[in-house]
Design a protein around this motif. Structure first.
Motif, PDB file in Angstrom:
ATOM      1  N   VAL A 162       0.832  -1.202   0.000  1.00  0.00           N
ATOM      2  CA  VAL A 162       0.000   0.000   0.000  1.00  0.00           C
ATOM      3  C   VAL A 162       0.866   1.252   0.000  1.00  0.00           C
ATOM      4  O   VAL A 162       0.573   2.224  -0.718  1.00  0.00           O
ATOM      5  CB  VAL A 162      -0.964  -0.004   1.213  1.00  0.00           C
ATOM      6  CG1 VAL A 162      -1.705   1.315   1.320  1.00  0.00           C
ATOM      7  CG2 VAL A 162      -1.944  -1.157   1.113  1.00  0.00           C
ATOM      8  N   TYR A 163       1.952   1.249   0.743  1.00  0.00           N
ATOM      9  CA  TYR A 163       2.843   2.412   0.785  1.00  0.00           C
ATOM     10  C   TYR A 163       3.388   2.716  -0.613  1.00  0.00           C
ATOM     11  O   TYR A 163       3.408   3.869  -1.039  1.00  0.00           O
ATOM     12  CB  TYR A 163       4.001   2.178   1.758  1.00  0.00           C
ATOM     13  CG  TYR A 163       5.027   3.280   1.692  1.00  0.00           C
ATOM     14  CD1 TYR A 163       4.806   4.500   2.322  1.00  0.00           C
ATOM     15  CD2 TYR A 163       6.208   3.108   0.972  1.00  0.00           C
ATOM     16  CE1 TYR A 163       5.728   5.516   2.225  1.00  0.00           C
ATOM     17  CE2 TYR A 163       7.136   4.121   0.876  1.00  0.00           C
ATOM     18  CZ  TYR A 163       6.900   5.327   1.507  1.00  0.00           C
ATOM     19  OH  TYR A 163       7.805   6.334   1.410  1.00  0.00           O
ATOM     20  N   ASN A 164       3.830   1.672  -1.330  1.00  0.00           N
ATOM     21  CA  ASN A 164       4.385   1.882  -2.667  1.00  0.00           C
ATOM     22  C   ASN A 164       3.345   2.417  -3.640  1.00  0.00           C
ATOM     23  O   ASN A 164       3.638   3.268  -4.472  1.00  0.00           O
ATOM     24  CB  ASN A 164       4.991   0.586  -3.204  1.00  0.00           C
ATOM     25  CG  ASN A 164       6.257   0.200  -2.478  1.00  0.00           C
ATOM     26  OD1 ASN A 164       6.921   1.031  -1.875  1.00  0.00           O
ATOM     27  ND2 ASN A 164       6.585  -1.076  -2.518  1.00  0.00           N
ATOM     28  N   ILE A 165       2.127   1.932  -3.521  1.00  0.00           N
ATOM     29  CA  ILE A 165       1.050   2.412  -4.384  1.00  0.00           C
ATOM     30  C   ILE A 165       0.771   3.885  -4.112  1.00  0.00           C
ATOM     31  O   ILE A 165       0.681   4.702  -5.033  1.00  0.00           O
ATOM     32  CB  ILE A 165      -0.226   1.570  -4.187  1.00  0.00           C
ATOM     33  CG1 ILE A 165       0.022   0.134  -4.655  1.00  0.00           C
ATOM     34  CG2 ILE A 165      -1.414   2.198  -4.909  1.00  0.00           C
ATOM     35  CD1 ILE A 165      -1.069  -0.839  -4.286  1.00  0.00           C
ATOM     36  N   LEU A 166       0.652   4.240  -2.835  1.00  0.00           N
ATOM     37  CA  LEU A 166       0.389   5.636  -2.471  1.00  0.00           C
ATOM     38  C   LEU A 166       1.554   6.546  -2.856  1.00  0.00           C
ATOM     39  O   LEU A 166       1.347   7.683  -3.291  1.00  0.00           O
ATOM     40  CB  LEU A 166       0.089   5.741  -0.975  1.00  0.00           C
ATOM     41  CG  LEU A 166      -1.216   5.087  -0.528  1.00  0.00           C
ATOM     42  CD1 LEU A 166      -1.336   5.113   1.000  1.00  0.00           C
ATOM     43  CD2 LEU A 166      -2.410   5.740  -1.184  1.00  0.00           C
ATOM     44  N   GLU A 167       2.770   6.060  -2.720  1.00  0.00           N
ATOM     45  CA  GLU A 167       3.949   6.835  -3.101  1.00  0.00           C
ATOM     46  C   GLU A 167       3.963   7.070  -4.609  1.00  0.00           C
ATOM     47  O   GLU A 167       4.290   8.170  -5.071  1.00  0.00           O
ATOM     48  CB  GLU A 167       5.225   6.104  -2.666  1.00  0.00           C
ATOM     49  CG  GLU A 167       6.511   6.826  -3.003  1.00  0.00           C
ATOM     50  CD  GLU A 167       6.701   8.138  -2.258  1.00  0.00           C
ATOM     51  OE1 GLU A 167       7.637   8.867  -2.608  1.00  0.00           O
ATOM     52  OE2 GLU A 167       5.924   8.451  -1.336  1.00  0.00           O
ATOM     53  N   THR A 168       3.582   6.085  -5.387  1.00  0.00           N
ATOM     54  CA  THR A 168       3.508   6.239  -6.839  1.00  0.00           C
ATOM     55  C   THR A 168       2.456   7.272  -7.215  1.00  0.00           C
ATOM     56  O   THR A 168       2.701   8.151  -8.055  1.00  0.00           O
ATOM     57  CB  THR A 168       3.195   4.894  -7.514  1.00  0.00           C
ATOM     58  OG1 THR A 168       4.217   3.957  -7.165  1.00  0.00           O
ATOM     59  CG2 THR A 168       3.119   5.042  -9.023  1.00  0.00           C
ATOM     60  N   ILE A 169       1.296   7.209  -6.581  1.00  0.00           N
ATOM     61  CA  ILE A 169       0.233   8.191  -6.835  1.00  0.00           C
ATOM     62  C   ILE A 169       0.714   9.588  -6.467  1.00  0.00           C
ATOM     63  O   ILE A 169       0.493  10.552  -7.215  1.00  0.00           O
ATOM     64  CB  ILE A 169      -1.046   7.818  -6.057  1.00  0.00           C
ATOM     65  CG1 ILE A 169      -1.633   6.530  -6.623  1.00  0.00           C
ATOM     66  CG2 ILE A 169      -2.060   8.962  -6.099  1.00  0.00           C
ATOM     67  CD1 ILE A 169      -2.747   5.935  -5.784  1.00  0.00           C
ATOM     68  N   ARG A 170       1.406   9.719  -5.342  1.00  0.00           N
ATOM     69  CA  ARG A 170       1.925  11.016  -4.928  1.00  0.00           C
ATOM     70  C   ARG A 170       2.909  11.567  -5.944  1.00  0.00           C
ATOM     71  O   ARG A 170       2.861  12.739  -6.306  1.00  0.00           O
ATOM     72  CB  ARG A 170       2.607  10.920  -3.558  1.00  0.00           C
ATOM     73  CG  ARG A 170       3.042  12.296  -3.019  1.00  0.00           C
ATOM     74  CD  ARG A 170       4.147  12.207  -1.987  1.00  0.00           C
ATOM     75  NE  ARG A 170       5.365  11.592  -2.476  1.00  0.00           N
ATOM     76  CZ  ARG A 170       6.268  12.195  -3.260  1.00  0.00           C
ATOM     77  NH1 ARG A 170       6.062  13.412  -3.709  1.00  0.00           N
ATOM     78  NH2 ARG A 170       7.368  11.575  -3.630  1.00  0.00           N
ATOM     79  N   MET A 171       3.810  10.713  -6.445  1.00  0.00           N
ATOM     80  CA  MET A 171       4.793  11.165  -7.428  1.00  0.00           C
ATOM     81  C   MET A 171       4.107  11.620  -8.717  1.00  0.00           C
ATOM     82  O   MET A 171       4.500  12.615  -9.319  1.00  0.00           O
ATOM     83  CB  MET A 171       5.803  10.059  -7.734  1.00  0.00           C
ATOM     84  CG  MET A 171       6.772   9.811  -6.607  1.00  0.00           C
ATOM     85  SD  MET A 171       8.142   8.716  -7.029  1.00  0.00           S
ATOM     86  CE  MET A 171       7.347   7.321  -7.751  1.00  0.00           C
TER      87      MET A 171
END
Length: 60
Positions: free
Chosen positions: A4-13
């Protein structure tokens, strides 16, 4: 496994850094690039990719 962290980080980027994500997939058979010399095989693969997909960047 997706994190979930990686998904949210990708969306943020994508949002914060306005990243443009595009993917073009092209099926290319490399069977005719087989060679006993690895350097020659690599050259054949490179030449095939450039000849078949070299114009995809301007199109994409």
């Amino acid at each position: 496994m997706l994190n979930v962290y990686n998904i949210l980080e990708t969306i943020r980027m994508i949002q914060d850094e306005c990243l443009d994500i595009r993917t073009i997939t092209m099926g290319i058979s490399l069977l005719d690039c087989i060679d006993t010399d690895i350097d020659r095989a690599c050259e054949k693969v490179y030449n095939k990719i450039v000849s078949k997909a070299g114009k995809l960047v301007p199109v994409g």
